[in-house]
Write an enzyme that holds these catalytic residues in place. Structure first.
Site, PDB file in Angstrom:
ATOM      1  N   LYS A 111       0.842  -1.212   0.000  1.00  0.00           N
ATOM      2  CA  LYS A 111       0.000   0.000   0.000  1.00  0.00           C
ATOM      3  C   LYS A 111       0.872   1.255   0.000  1.00  0.00           C
ATOM      4  CE  LYS A 111      -4.209  -1.851   0.979  1.00  0.00           C
ATOM      5  NZ  LYS A 111      -5.425  -1.789   0.291  1.00  0.00           N
ATOM      6  N   LYS A 193      -2.457 -11.964  -7.567  1.00  0.00           N
ATOM      7  CA  LYS A 193      -3.355 -12.860  -6.835  1.00  0.00           C
ATOM      8  C   LYS A 193      -4.823 -12.578  -7.188  1.00  0.00           C
ATOM      9  CE  LYS A 193      -4.498 -11.935  -2.645  1.00  0.00           C
ATOM     10  NZ  LYS A 193      -4.675 -11.641  -1.235  1.00  0.00           N
ATOM     11  N   LYS A 196     -10.570 -10.147  -3.958  1.00  0.00           N
ATOM     12  CA  LYS A 196     -11.858  -9.432  -3.890  1.00  0.00           C
ATOM     13  C   LYS A 196     -11.703  -7.979  -4.287  1.00  0.00           C
ATOM     14  CE  LYS A 196     -12.851 -11.873   0.343  1.00  0.00           C
ATOM     15  NZ  LYS A 196     -12.340 -11.852   1.690  1.00  0.00           N
TER      16      LYS A 196
HETATM   17  P1  TYM Z   1      -8.692 -13.100   3.609  1.00  0.00           P
HETATM   18  O1  TYM Z   1     -10.100 -12.847   3.996  1.00  0.00           O
HETATM   19  O2  TYM Z   1      -8.016 -12.129   2.712  1.00  0.00           O
HETATM   20  O3  TYM Z   1      -8.577 -14.534   2.941  1.00  0.00           O
HETATM   21  C1  TYM Z   1      -9.144 -15.677   3.565  1.00  0.00           C
HETATM   22  C2  TYM Z   1      -8.338 -16.917   3.215  1.00  0.00           C
HETATM   23  O4  TYM Z   1      -8.331 -17.118   1.793  1.00  0.00           O
HETATM   24  C3  TYM Z   1      -6.994 -17.229   1.326  1.00  0.00           C
HETATM   25  N1  TYM Z   1      -6.925 -16.643  -0.028  1.00  0.00           N
HETATM   26  C4  TYM Z   1      -6.422 -17.280  -1.095  1.00  0.00           C
HETATM   27  N2  TYM Z   1      -5.893 -18.497  -1.238  1.00  0.00           N
HETATM   28  C5  TYM Z   1      -5.461 -18.845  -2.483  1.00  0.00           C
HETATM   29  N3  TYM Z   1      -5.530 -18.014  -3.556  1.00  0.00           N
HETATM   30  C6  TYM Z   1      -6.055 -16.769  -3.451  1.00  0.00           C
HETATM   31  N4  TYM Z   1      -6.114 -15.976  -4.505  1.00  0.00           N
HETATM   32  C7  TYM Z   1      -6.530 -16.355  -2.175  1.00  0.00           C
HETATM   33  N5  TYM Z   1      -7.097 -15.202  -1.718  1.00  0.00           N
HETATM   34  C8  TYM Z   1      -7.324 -15.402  -0.396  1.00  0.00           C
HETATM   35  C9  TYM Z   1      -6.166 -16.445   2.324  1.00  0.00           C
HETATM   36  O5  TYM Z   1      -4.816 -16.819   2.300  1.00  0.00           O
HETATM   37  C10 TYM Z   1      -6.856 -16.788   3.628  1.00  0.00           C
HETATM   38  O6  TYM Z   1      -6.407 -18.032   4.141  1.00  0.00           O
HETATM   39  N6  TYM Z   1      -6.182 -11.725   7.722  1.00  0.00           N
HETATM   40  C11 TYM Z   1      -6.951 -12.790   7.115  1.00  0.00           C
HETATM   41  C12 TYM Z   1      -8.159 -13.161   7.925  1.00  0.00           C
HETATM   42  C13 TYM Z   1      -7.842 -13.525   9.319  1.00  0.00           C
HETATM   43  C14 TYM Z   1      -7.278 -14.761   9.772  1.00  0.00           C
HETATM   44  C15 TYM Z   1      -7.175 -14.632  11.174  1.00  0.00           C
HETATM   45  C16 TYM Z   1      -6.858 -15.920   9.123  1.00  0.00           C
HETATM   46  C17 TYM Z   1      -8.052 -12.744  10.406  1.00  0.00           C
HETATM   47  N7  TYM Z   1      -7.649 -13.396  11.517  1.00  0.00           N
HETATM   48  C18 TYM Z   1      -6.644 -15.670  11.958  1.00  0.00           C
HETATM   49  C19 TYM Z   1      -6.329 -16.965   9.911  1.00  0.00           C
HETATM   50  C20 TYM Z   1      -6.213 -16.827  11.302  1.00  0.00           C
HETATM   51  C21 TYM Z   1      -7.396 -12.320   5.740  1.00  0.00           C
HETATM   52  O7  TYM Z   1      -7.434 -11.148   5.477  1.00  0.00           O
HETATM   53  O8  TYM Z   1      -7.792 -13.345   4.909  1.00  0.00           O
END
Ligand code: TYM
Length: 327
Positions: A111, A193, A196
């Site tokens: 960012k 990647k 969203k």
């Molecule tokens: P988030 O919401 O961005 O993504 C959720 C999960 O999806 C995986 N992911 C992907 N895997 C493969 N290819 C992609 N293009 C792709 N996009 C997303 C992410 O790696 C993730 O596993 N900070 C976290 C949410 C969170 C969390 C936690 C996760 C908050 N607290 C504690 C684990 C443990 C997040 O923003 O994920």
């Protein structure tokens, strides 16, 4: 039984990347682990969310968790903001995290590199809230996609530092990254990647996309001029991404697929991927509608809040005692 914990942000709709990199894995693991899965609805506030839209996304996310096969009888499913202890432990952990560590987080650096000026303090410190989400429940593993590995590694560092300062308090968890599908790439720019927050919708498949729309996105996926179906993420990222999607959804190995498609055009591969994705989305969406109509979401969240709340209450008390915040 070993424990696993993970979460997904409900900012916008869930994507095929979320499904392959995370949700599909959670469903698989709930068979053999004590699985805790939550909806990270505080995390998504790091950037402004329209409250009405957020509410809809929240409900959709839980419905999709269940539609994908997360079973509330086996897994604890809850909403982050329902368990207030997360925020308090998050603050305590932020006092055990150095600015230098947060400055090194890839998402923050990206960012800054893009010159974004309106970054919030919540965005900057969110890895400490994530550490709280995890350490609160002493999981052995944290199943996540590739992009979250760095956050889990920071969580490990924070846990070790805290344990050294105050005595053994937290289990130090390991990230669990799928061998294939840990980073599903954008269909319109396979060097990025699938996300969203992509500017155009063309590269991202949402789990609630009409299967016909999803097929169109796949048929117009960016490939290359090599005109040979190889698994070579560096030189043929688009084709490799399509193979990865097909492999993870069909359960067939990449090698097996490369052999099958040998000598065929990209159109044939794209059709096979579109077919597999359409089947997945069609099936998920039928279940999603049934779940929304059944009204079970509130019960699932109530039960999850109670179960997670009990564990979190005990852990926070232990932490307060360690740091001298009790009397
Ligand atoms: P988030 O919401 O961005 O993504 C959720 C999960 O999806 C995986 N992911 C992907 N895997 C493969 N290819 C992609 N293009 C792709 N996009 C997303 C992410 O790696 C993730 O596993 N900070 C976290 C949410 C969170 C969390 C936690 C996760 C908050 N607290 C504690 C684990 C443990 C997040 O923003 O994920």
């Amino acid at each position: 039984m070993k424990r696993m914990l993970s979460g997904i942000k409900p900012s916008g709709q869930l994507t095929l990347g979320n499904y392959i990199g995370a949700l599909k894995e959670f469903v698989k693991y709930q068979e053999d682990y004590d699985m805790i899965v939550f909806i990270a609805n505080l995390h998504c506030l790091t950037v402004y969310q329209d409250p009405e839209e957020l509410r809809t996304n929240l409900r959709d996310t839980i419905a999709l968790y269940l539609a994908c096969g997360l079973d509330p009888k086996r897994s604890t499913i809850f909403m982050q903001s329902d368990v207030m202890e997360h925020a308090q432990l998050g603050f305590i952990l932020s006092c055990n995290t150095y600015l230098g560590e947060l400055n090194r987080m890839t998402q923050y650096k990206d960012k800054i590199a893009k010159g974004e000026s309106a970054l919030t303090a919540g965005f900057y410190s969110y890895p400490t809230l994530m550490a709280s989400d995890i350490l609160m429940y002493d999981p052995d593993f944290v199943p996540v996609g590739e992009d979250q590995k760095q956050h889990v590694e920071l969580t490990r560092d924070i846990a070790e530092r805290f344990n050294n300062k105050y005595g053994e308090t937290f289990k130090v968890p390991a990230p669990l990254i799928p061998k294939i599908g840990a980073r599903i790439m954008s269909l319109s720019d396979p060097t990025k990647k699938m996300s969203k927050s992509e500017e155009s919708n063309k590269g991202c498949i949402y789990l609630l996309d009409d299967p016909k729309v999803a097929s169109k996105k796949i048929m117009s996926a960016v490939t290359d001029m090599v005109n040979q179906i190889n698994y070579d993420p560096e030189n043929q990222p688009g084709v490799s991404n399509l193979l990865t999607i097909l492999s993870t959804l069909s359960g067939r190995s990449i090698e097996n697929l490369v052999n099958e498609f040998e000598g065929q055009g990209y159109g044939t591969l794209k059709k096979a991927v579109a077919n597999e994705v359409s089947l997945l989305l069609g099936d998920l969406q039928v279940k999603y509608k049934e779940i929304l109509a059944s009204g079970i979401i509130d019960d699932v969240l109530k039960e999850g809040k109670e179960k997670a709340g009990r564990l979190a209450g005990v852990k926070l008390k232990e932490v307060q005692k360690r740091i001298g915040a009790d009397l």
